[in-house]
Design a protein around this motif. Structure first.
Motif, mmCIF file in Angstrom:
data_model
loop_
_atom_site.group_PDB
_atom_site.id
_atom_site.type_symbol
_atom_site.label_atom_id
_atom_site.label_comp_id
_atom_site.label_asym_id
_atom_site.label_seq_id
_atom_site.Cartn_x
_atom_site.Cartn_y
_atom_site.Cartn_z
ATOM 1 N N GLU A 45 0.829 -1.204 0.000
ATOM 2 C CA GLU A 45 0.000 0.000 0.000
ATOM 3 C C GLU A 45 0.862 1.251 0.000
ATOM 4 O OE1 GLU A 45 -3.510 2.271 2.584
ATOM 5 O OE2 GLU A 45 -2.576 0.429 3.334
ATOM 6 N N ARG A 46 0.410 2.248 -0.741
ATOM 7 C CA ARG A 46 1.018 3.571 -0.714
ATOM 8 C C ARG A 46 0.004 4.550 -0.146
ATOM 9 N NH1 ARG A 46 3.145 0.910 -5.033
ATOM 10 N NH2 ARG A 46 5.356 1.261 -5.552
ATOM 11 N N ARG A 47 0.482 5.439 0.734
ATOM 12 C CA ARG A 47 -0.393 6.439 1.329
ATOM 13 C C ARG A 47 0.267 7.818 1.292
ATOM 14 N NH1 ARG A 47 -4.890 4.477 3.705
ATOM 15 N NH2 ARG A 47 -5.373 6.612 4.366
ATOM 16 N N TYR A 48 -0.588 8.835 1.081
ATOM 17 C CA TYR A 48 -0.158 10.224 1.168
ATOM 18 C C TYR A 48 -0.412 10.733 2.590
ATOM 19 C CZ TYR A 48 -0.442 10.254 -3.989
ATOM 20 O OH TYR A 48 -0.274 9.993 -5.322
ATOM 21 N N TYR A 72 9.868 6.041 2.189
ATOM 22 C CA TYR A 72 9.194 7.333 2.142
ATOM 23 C C TYR A 72 9.816 8.232 1.084
ATOM 24 C CZ TYR A 72 13.187 9.545 4.495
ATOM 25 O OH TYR A 72 14.436 10.017 4.798
ATOM 26 N N LEU A 114 4.962 10.662 0.975
ATOM 27 C CA LEU A 114 4.383 9.488 0.324
ATOM 28 C C LEU A 114 5.101 8.269 0.879
ATOM 29 C CD1 LEU A 114 2.693 7.971 -1.812
ATOM 30 C CD2 LEU A 114 4.530 8.461 -3.465
ATOM 31 N N ASN A 116 5.395 4.047 1.008
ATOM 32 C CA ASN A 116 5.117 2.776 0.341
ATOM 33 C C ASN A 116 5.405 1.656 1.330
ATOM 34 O OD1 ASN A 116 4.909 0.525 -1.276
ATOM 35 N ND2 ASN A 116 6.718 0.958 -2.514
ATOM 36 N N GLU A 157 -5.209 7.006 0.813
ATOM 37 C CA GLU A 157 -4.501 5.984 0.045
ATOM 38 C C GLU A 157 -4.203 6.490 -1.357
ATOM 39 O OE1 GLU A 157 -4.982 1.373 -1.569
ATOM 40 O OE2 GLU A 157 -6.436 2.190 -0.130
ATOM 41 N N TRP A 161 -1.857 3.463 -7.621
ATOM 42 C CA TRP A 161 -1.046 2.253 -7.656
ATOM 43 C C TRP A 161 -1.927 1.054 -7.311
ATOM 44 C CZ3 TRP A 161 1.605 6.685 -6.003
ATOM 45 C CH2 TRP A 161 2.819 6.946 -6.675
ATOM 46 N N ARG A 163 -2.762 -2.355 -5.927
ATOM 47 C CA ARG A 163 -2.133 -3.216 -4.926
ATOM 48 C C ARG A 163 -2.200 -4.692 -5.303
ATOM 49 N NH1 ARG A 163 -4.785 -1.268 0.651
ATOM 50 N NH2 ARG A 163 -3.488 -2.977 1.423
ATOM 51 N N GLU A 176 4.860 -2.973 -10.317
ATOM 52 C CA GLU A 176 4.073 -1.750 -10.203
ATOM 53 C C GLU A 176 3.097 -1.631 -11.358
ATOM 54 O OE1 GLU A 176 5.818 2.008 -9.390
ATOM 55 O OE2 GLU A 176 7.373 1.180 -8.089
#
Length: 218
Positions: A45-48, A72, A114, A116, A157, A161, A163, A176
């Protein structure tokens, strides 16, 4: 020529003292680890994340300490600062540290990150849930002040991207798949970006890994 060298030495000495200012106060890692609201598992998961701090008069020098599980990318007021974290052995993790005073200004300042989280592969430490740690330290009237990652931060989220992709061989992460149609505005790192629709970040009750409070990466 000798006179010029003396002036240059004085300038360099003053600069060195300025850079060391925040370290005049003992380091304490006061920030808390944060992640997405209500999440208990975050595989690939990627989150801002966004946090805002306000200065009437910005400090000349400020040290930003940051770490993440797993990786990060960091911006201050829309300026890219660094990617990390620097890796260490078991029990040796310390926050990466970046001098960001020159990027701060009077008024609102935005720290944007950001993260990951691999989730079990690619060097992830916690395995189940990601985490972000941020702490900014500066001196104000001879006293150390801090701004920390907390539930006051905003997060969402990065759904551009996908998941649901297979892992790379050898535990090197994941393939990716990026869909630019779902991407947030490129202005998300800037101060004026509207993040009112994002969730409040939640403290992570079990930190991904302990951070050494008495030392930090150069």
């Amino acid at each position: 020529m000798r006179y010029q060298l003396v002036i240059l030495a004085g300038v360099l000495s003053s600069f060195a003292l300025a850079v060391q200012e925040p370290d005049a106060v003992p380091i304490r890692t006061e920030g808390v680890w944060i992640w997405g609201s209500g999440e208990t598992e975050s595989v690939n998961e990627r989150r801002y994340f966004r946090g805002n701090l306000v200065f009437q008069s910005p400090p000349r020098v400020a040290l930003l300490r940051v770490s993440a599980d797993t990786r990060y990318s960091l911006w201050v007021n829309g300026v890219f600062i660094a990617a990390g974290p620097v890796r260490g052995g078991a029990g040796e993790y310390a926050p990466d540290r970046h001098e960001v005073g020159r990027h701060l200004r009077a008024g609102t300042n935005t720290i944007a990150v950001l993260v990951n989280h691999a989730g079990g592969v690619g060097g992830s430490v916690s395995g189940d849930r990601g985490g972000l740690f941020v702490q900014v330290d500066w001196l104000e009237n001879g006293h150390r002040r801090s701004f920390i990652s907390s539930e006051g931060w905003k997060s969402t989220e990065a759904r551009e991207w996908n998941r649901q992709v297979p892992p790379l061989p050898g535990g090197a992460g994941y393939f990716e798949f990026y869909d630019a149609r779902k991407a947030v505005s490129a202005a998300w790192t800037a101060t004026g970006f509207d993040d009112s629709g994002w969730d409040d970040a939640n403290p992570v009750t079990s930190p991904p890994f302990p951070l050494q409070s008495g030392s930090s990466r150069p």
